[in-house]
Design an enzyme around this catalytic site. Structure first.
Site, PDB file in Angstrom:
ATOM      1  N   ASP A  52       0.822  -1.208   0.000  1.00  0.00           N
ATOM      2  CA  ASP A  52       0.000   0.000   0.000  1.00  0.00           C
ATOM      3  C   ASP A  52       0.854   1.256   0.000  1.00  0.00           C
ATOM      4  OD1 ASP A  52      -2.230  -1.632   0.140  1.00  0.00           O
ATOM      5  OD2 ASP A  52      -2.373  -1.506   2.329  1.00  0.00           O
ATOM      6  N   TYR A 110       6.396 -10.408   6.345  1.00  0.00           N
ATOM      7  CA  TYR A 110       6.331  -8.969   6.567  1.00  0.00           C
ATOM      8  C   TYR A 110       6.886  -8.652   7.944  1.00  0.00           C
ATOM      9  CZ  TYR A 110       3.403  -7.726   2.534  1.00  0.00           C
ATOM     10  OH  TYR A 110       2.925  -7.494   1.272  1.00  0.00           O
TER      11      TYR A 110
END
Length: 264
Positions: A52, A110
């Site tokens: 994002d 992540y």
């Protein structure tokens, strides 16, 4: 004709995410523009996943088909010379023509980074969410363990998710503090005066077969609530079972998130 796979790193601060958007200014746009300048080709790159706006990557994987005869050992230096300074290719290899970076990915990791303490680190603020008070890392670690395994993560993804299934498998999840695995023998929370608390860097790592929209950031936001003693670690199974986004914590800020690595 060759299919090339690159490992790419980038600072996502000023970009509108990885994937091309109508308004432009994405990581994909910049890489495709650099390839066009280098080879004269108009290619469409494929990424292992979308990050994002404001999210970073240490080990994003991309691939594209090229007719260029540039030797492999020259590709990274040549392409980097056309890329902005906050985007760089780290390695390249030739892969089968049918390879697709998003489809062939087996595991992704992540990392979400939090800096606690009264003062923000001006040299790392782009990559760390600042939390001014201390967090109970041991409680966060206990809560994080509840996410491991196969679960429906509806409570931990954006209501804007369009995926037909929210079931994902978390293979590993762990927390490090200042590069040291957090446990009670290494981390002390008995700070007598909060004003004297200098802070810690807390890194939350999660490895899964795939992630949903905002999933890691919502997990991080929920763990922060646990660290603040606003949620209990025992609440996590209840929140997962509820399949209700309103039950989980807030979506943590994007700049603390980094795509760490992708495995094939």
């Amino acid at each position: 004709m060759r299919n090339l796979r690159f490992i790419v790193t980038y600072d996502g601060t000023k970009y509108s995410g990885f994937q091309t958007q109508p308004e432009g200014n994405t990581i994909q746009d910049k890489i495709e523009e650099a390839i066009a300048k280098l080879t004269g080709e108009q290619v469409k790159i494929a990424g292992s996943g979308r990050t994002d706006a404001g999210v970073h990557a240490r080990g994003q994987v991309i691939n594209f088909i090229t007719e260029s005869r540039i030797p492999l050992n020259r590709w990274c230096v040549a392409l980097n010379s056309w890329l902005p300074k906050d985007i760089a290719t780290l390695s390249v290899e030739e892969v089968p023509l049918e390879f697709q970076s998003w489809k062939w990915a087996k595991r992704k990791t992540y990392c979400y980074t939090i800096r606690t303490g009264r003062l923000q680190d001006v040299f790392h603020y782009r990559y760390q969410m600042h939390h001014p008070t201390r967090l109970d890392v041991e409680a966060m670690k206990t809560a994080l363990a509840h996410f491991i395994g196969e679960h429906d993560f509806t409570s931990f993804c954006s209501v804007r998710s369009t995926k037909p299934s929210h079931v994902r498998t978390l293979y590993e999840a762990w927390i490090e503090v200042d590069g040291i695995l957090a446990d009670s023998s290494q981390v002390s929370y008995n700070v007598m005066n909060e004003q004297d608390y200098t802070g810690q860097v807390i890194r939350i790592y999660v490895t899964a077969n795939g992630f949903l929209y905002n999933m890691v950031r919502i997990i991080a936001g929920t763990l922060i609530r646990v660290g603040e003693d606003k949620f209990s670690s025992h609440d996590i199974p209840v929140i997962l079972a509820a399949k209700d986004r309103e039950m989980a914590g807030p979506t943590a800020e994007p700049h603390g998130l980094m795509l760490w690595r992708v495995e094939y």
